[in-house]
Design a protein around this motif. Sequence first.
Motif, mmCIF file in Angstrom:
data_model
loop_
_atom_site.group_PDB
_atom_site.id
_atom_site.type_symbol
_atom_site.label_atom_id
_atom_site.label_comp_id
_atom_site.label_asym_id
_atom_site.label_seq_id
_atom_site.Cartn_x
_atom_site.Cartn_y
_atom_site.Cartn_z
ATOM 1 N N ARG A 173 0.840 -1.186 0.000
ATOM 2 C CA ARG A 173 0.000 0.000 0.000
ATOM 3 C C ARG A 173 0.882 1.246 0.000
ATOM 4 N NH1 ARG A 173 -4.935 -1.091 4.343
ATOM 5 N NH2 ARG A 173 -5.783 -2.967 3.333
ATOM 6 N N LEU A 174 0.302 2.322 -0.496
ATOM 7 C CA LEU A 174 1.002 3.596 -0.489
ATOM 8 C C LEU A 174 0.673 4.343 0.788
ATOM 9 C CD1 LEU A 174 0.490 4.830 -4.163
ATOM 10 C CD2 LEU A 174 2.612 4.016 -3.145
ATOM 11 N N GLU A 175 1.710 4.810 1.464
ATOM 12 C CA GLU A 175 1.538 5.562 2.698
ATOM 13 C C GLU A 175 2.200 6.925 2.532
ATOM 14 O OE1 GLU A 175 3.941 5.057 6.619
ATOM 15 O OE2 GLU A 175 2.195 3.709 6.757
ATOM 16 N N MET A 176 1.475 7.972 2.833
ATOM 17 C CA MET A 176 2.016 9.314 2.639
ATOM 18 C C MET A 176 3.190 9.566 3.588
ATOM 19 S SD MET A 176 0.065 13.006 2.647
ATOM 20 C CE MET A 176 -0.663 12.689 1.050
ATOM 21 N N ARG A 177 4.249 10.159 3.040
ATOM 22 C CA ARG A 177 5.408 10.502 3.860
ATOM 23 C C ARG A 177 5.122 11.758 4.678
ATOM 24 N NH1 ARG A 177 10.052 7.943 1.831
ATOM 25 N NH2 ARG A 177 9.779 7.000 -0.241
#
Length: 351
Positions: free
Chosen positions: A3-7
């Motif tokens: 999954r993409l997780e915001m930095r």
Amino acid sequence: MLRLEMRPQPSAAWSYASPLLAIALTVLIGMALFAALGKDPVAGLRVFFWEPVRNARAWSELLLKATPLLLIGLGLAIGFRSNVWNIGAEGQFVIGAVCASGTALALQGAGFAVWPLVLLAGVAGGLTWASLTALLRDRFNANEILVSLMLVYVAVQVLNYLVYGPWKDPMGFNFPQTQRFDATAQVPRLFEGLRVHLGLLLGLGAVVAVWLFLFRTRAGFAQQVGGLAPAAARYAGFSSRTALWVAMGVTGALAGLAGALEVAGPVGQLTPHVPVGYGFAAIIVAFVGRLHPVGIVGSALLMSMFYIGGELAQSRLGLPKSITGVFQGLLLFALLACDTLIHYRLRWRKG
């Protein structure tokens, strides 16, 4: 699953690594494409990445094609940093070539070097054509993307009218082209026997000038602030109108110079084939170079490789002309995908 997780904040490392990863992905997808078309992937890579640099003559052609991409990309970088989206640099390139050709034809037979006047005419033509978009945006709030893009087609029609009509060479066996320019109107070459010319030095000079403008002057700082934070720019007293005219003017002038160098350099006359897509390809050049003058140098060389590789792929591998555009598109979409990693990180989560 991934999954993409915001930095918490954008990754500085990936902002530089993203173009390199995009190039690697373009190469891998290109190899798969060659294999799918029944061509040797190794031979395809050799045509695109080795043949353009294998000797001095190849480097000359590489630098020759990189020069207009470099000039236009530098101008676009200023505009994009200012949040001014000039998509019509191809039209400014064409009008620059037209104005330069008109000057060269008017000064046929002059007993002195007229190529500086030819280049200045190209700069004036590109600047004027870009100013039309700036004027419509400034006075009527017209969308500069649509206006600049539509003006490309107008510029091409102006070119076609001239080469099929009043400027057509009467001794040209009915081909739509002007007379060959005198030697006094052609840009001097840097090396005997090679086609690379003085335009390369002008391009490198423009790199230094744009870097100084963007990072060492108040006007360049105002351009960038206006693009990143318009409200802050207004609070600081920076004029959005000035930013618009500067961005469009510089892009138009450099695109016009590139067009003048094209007709006064390798072509030596005006033909309907002058618009080859440099103005559109330079958009990719600017973004792959991270809108930085030094980065644009490398991306211009890379895009020049694609142009030369596409031409060689037609003659040696029997591939269609569109293969150049395919590689350009692959690079752009790979870059857009990789740029996601600047703001997001991949995380593995169960379920």
